[in-house]
Design a protein around this motif. Structure first.
Motif, PDB file in Angstrom:
ATOM      1  N   THR A  85       0.801  -1.224   0.000  1.00  0.00           N
ATOM      2  CA  THR A  85       0.000   0.000   0.000  1.00  0.00           C
ATOM      3  C   THR A  85       0.831   1.270   0.000  1.00  0.00           C
ATOM      4  N   ALA A  86       0.279   2.310  -0.600  1.00  0.00           N
ATOM      5  CA  ALA A  86       0.825   3.653  -0.423  1.00  0.00           C
ATOM      6  C   ALA A  86       0.687   4.025   1.050  1.00  0.00           C
ATOM      7  N   PRO A  87       1.663   4.747   1.626  1.00  0.00           N
ATOM      8  CA  PRO A  87       1.641   4.991   3.069  1.00  0.00           C
ATOM      9  C   PRO A  87       0.442   5.784   3.556  1.00  0.00           C
ATOM     10  N   GLY A  88      -0.151   6.621   2.707  1.00  0.00           N
ATOM     11  CA  GLY A  88      -1.239   7.469   3.171  1.00  0.00           C
ATOM     12  C   GLY A  88      -2.593   6.797   3.276  1.00  0.00           C
ATOM     13  N   TRP A  89      -2.740   5.570   2.768  1.00  0.00           N
ATOM     14  CA  TRP A  89      -4.030   4.880   2.848  1.00  0.00           C
ATOM     15  C   TRP A  89      -4.308   4.486   4.290  1.00  0.00           C
ATOM     16  N   LYS A  90      -5.469   4.909   4.796  1.00  0.00           N
ATOM     17  CA  LYS A  90      -5.795   4.704   6.211  1.00  0.00           C
ATOM     18  C   LYS A  90      -6.070   3.229   6.510  1.00  0.00           C
ATOM     19  N   PRO A  91      -5.706   2.786   7.712  1.00  0.00           N
ATOM     20  CA  PRO A  91      -5.871   1.371   8.074  1.00  0.00           C
ATOM     21  C   PRO A  91      -7.320   0.891   8.088  1.00  0.00           C
ATOM     22  N   LEU A 186       5.737   3.732   9.049  1.00  0.00           N
ATOM     23  CA  LEU A 186       6.060   2.781  10.111  1.00  0.00           C
ATOM     24  C   LEU A 186       4.891   1.849  10.408  1.00  0.00           C
ATOM     25  N   HIS A 187       3.670   2.349  10.281  1.00  0.00           N
ATOM     26  CA  HIS A 187       2.495   1.501  10.522  1.00  0.00           C
ATOM     27  C   HIS A 187       2.509   0.277   9.632  1.00  0.00           C
ATOM     28  N   HIS A 210      -4.579   7.881  12.508  1.00  0.00           N
ATOM     29  CA  HIS A 210      -4.231   6.812  13.453  1.00  0.00           C
ATOM     30  C   HIS A 210      -5.370   6.442  14.395  1.00  0.00           C
ATOM     31  N   GLY A 211      -6.273   7.374  14.628  1.00  0.00           N
ATOM     32  CA  GLY A 211      -7.419   7.084  15.475  1.00  0.00           C
ATOM     33  C   GLY A 211      -7.271   7.535  16.906  1.00  0.00           C
TER      34      GLY A 211
END
Length: 481
Positions: A85-91, A186-187, A210-211
């Protein structure tokens, strides 16, 4: 710190025939798709957007035989064995929830780069934190180069880690990498294991992604997992030390603090205007090594001295001699819009710190000067300003507010600095900066600093913080004319 030895994941991963979904086009997605395809993976790219730029990128990938689905970033393609995934895609995106349900692992571009490292790959000296990452990584690279090491500043700094680890021409045969890592990266990097790493500071940021602050800190703390030599933390920011205590590292890895005060053993700090090392010296209980003078740091603002100490700690962990620390810091020049001195007019300094896009960065910037006319405002991104204003009130000669969320700062000033004169510019056009600088000049007295440290994002008025800083500098030049 945990004492269990963590096995490095540096072995090459076999992608031949693997069905891999790449989530997102853009800066990281396109190169990831190409790299995976070249290694024999069956690649499908999914992307939320379907604009002209996305179609152009899709055509480039489809010409190689890669499947691209535009406007369809939610569903998990059948047969997917791995998502990159691209890093900006939210979990919490549906794609990742579906992957979790199906037991499909998710990697970011940093994890992919880590897995693709060769057996003799250059070790990583890694840096994260809410503020100061880019400056610290650039300082670190300058110090490493002064020591004669072949290095590059890569990662979130804008240079692809994939290029660096795959030996593209300008990054071939490096001795060590200076790596900037965001909380997003890092996530999605579960097996990253650095030689040494630093968390510079922690303050609320990106909480919508991140929430919670706890989740944000946890992702930042991943940078310490499996460190081999040193976990570098900020003595003045207990949260960073807590992350070191919680980390599971290799046997013998040390906790190394940095402080603007006198350092204790196993710390770097400042004594009588000298940066000193009491961590990487013999008999650190009694001895200290002089590294550089505070005046060698450009600019010598307190938070920038902290950045220099963190960079020095990582370099010393890698075995760099003291002279190279001094030479590297002297040679370093910061990027634009980071406490950049623009001009002195009528004994008033004009300073551009447009990069101060959150309250933590603005607080550090305001702490660098004694008497300030503060230009602030923009998009608050959910931030509150009471703590920032309360801490900085005694330094404020006046304030000029611009941007969409300026009322939040105005109200905080009314509560915590009611005696400070405030000019509230009710406009969000780009020409507002010229009026703001003129109002700041009117409020300033000889010896003051007019400081652009907005504590907010810029996109309500400008393309980015660079354009905002350029507008400030142009307005100051008009005052000189």
């Amino acid at each position: 710190m945990g004492s269990g030895k963590v096995t490095s994941s540096s072995e090459l991963f076999d992608f031949q025939g693997k069905h891999v979904t790449v989530a997102g086009l853009g800066v990281s997605g396109v190169p990831a798709a190409k790299v995976l395809h070249a290694r024999g993976a069956v690649v499908t790219v999914v992307n939320d957007g379907d604009d002209a730029r996305a179609r152009e990128q899709a055509a480039e990938l489809e010409a190689l035989g890669i499947t691209v689905r535009l406007g369809d970033g939610a569903s998990l393609p059948e047969g997917t064995e791995l998502i990159v995934t691209a890093p900006g895609w939210k979990p919490d995106k549906p794609l990742f929830l579906a992957a979790e349900k199906a037991g499909v692992p998710v990697w970011g571009d940093v994890e992919l780069a880590w897995r693709l490292r060769g057996p003799e790959a250059a070790p990583w000296l890694a840096v994260t934190g809410t503020n100061g990452k880019t400056t610290t990584v650039q300082m670190l690279a300058s110090i490493l180069k002064a020591a004669g090491l072949r290095t590059a500043a890569v990662g979130n700094i804008g240079v692809s880690l994939l290029d660096a680890v795959l030996g593209e021409e300008e990054y071939g045969d490096l001795d060590v990498l200076a790596v900037e890592l965001s909380s997003y990266q890092l996530h999605w990097a579960p097996s990253l294991r650095a030689h040494s790493a630093a968390v510079l500071n922690l303050a609320p940021d990106h909480l919508d992604w991140h929430g919670s602050m706890e989740a944000y800190a946890r992702d930042k703390g991943r940078i310490y997992e499996g460190n081999r030599v040193a976990c570098v933390y900020n003595v003045e920011d207990k949260a960073t030390e807590d992350l070191v205590r919680e980390a599971d590292v290799e046997e013998g890895c040390r906790a190394i603090g940095f402080t603007l005060g006198t350092p204790a053993p196993s710390q770097l700090g400042v004594v009588d205007g000298i940066l000193v090392d009491r961590a990487f010296v013999e008999n650190r209980q009694k001895n200290a090594q002089e590294l550089a003078e505070v005046s060698d740091v450009n600019p010598p603002a307190p938070h920038n001295i902290a950045n220099a100490l963190a960079a020095a700690a990582l370099a010393r962990a890698f075995g760099v001699p003291a002279q190279a620390v001094r030479d590297g810091l002297k040679a370093f020049r910061p990027d634009a819009h980071r406490i950049a001195h623009v001009a002195d007019i009528d004994a008033v300094a004009y300073v551009d710190d447009s990069k101060a896009t959150n309250t933590h960065a603005a607080e550090a910037s305001l702490a660098s000067y004694e008497s300030i006319v503060w230009i602030a405002g923009g998009l608050a991104k959910g931030a509150t300003f009471d703590e920032l204003v309360a801490k900085s009130a005694k330094r404020l000669r006046g304030a000029v507010l611009i941007g969409a969320d300026r009322a939040l700062i105005r109200d905080a000033l009314a509560r915590h600095a009611p005696e400070v004169p405030v000019v509230d510019l009710d406009r969000t056009d780009t020409e507002a900066m010229l009026q703001a600088v003129r109002e700041a000049k009117r409020l300033a007295q000889p010896g003051d600093t007019v400081l652009l440290a907005p504590a907010c994002a810029s996109m309500d008025m400008f393309t980015n913080y660079n354009q905002r800083g350029d507008a400030f500098a142009a307005a100051v030049r008009e005052l000189e004319a």
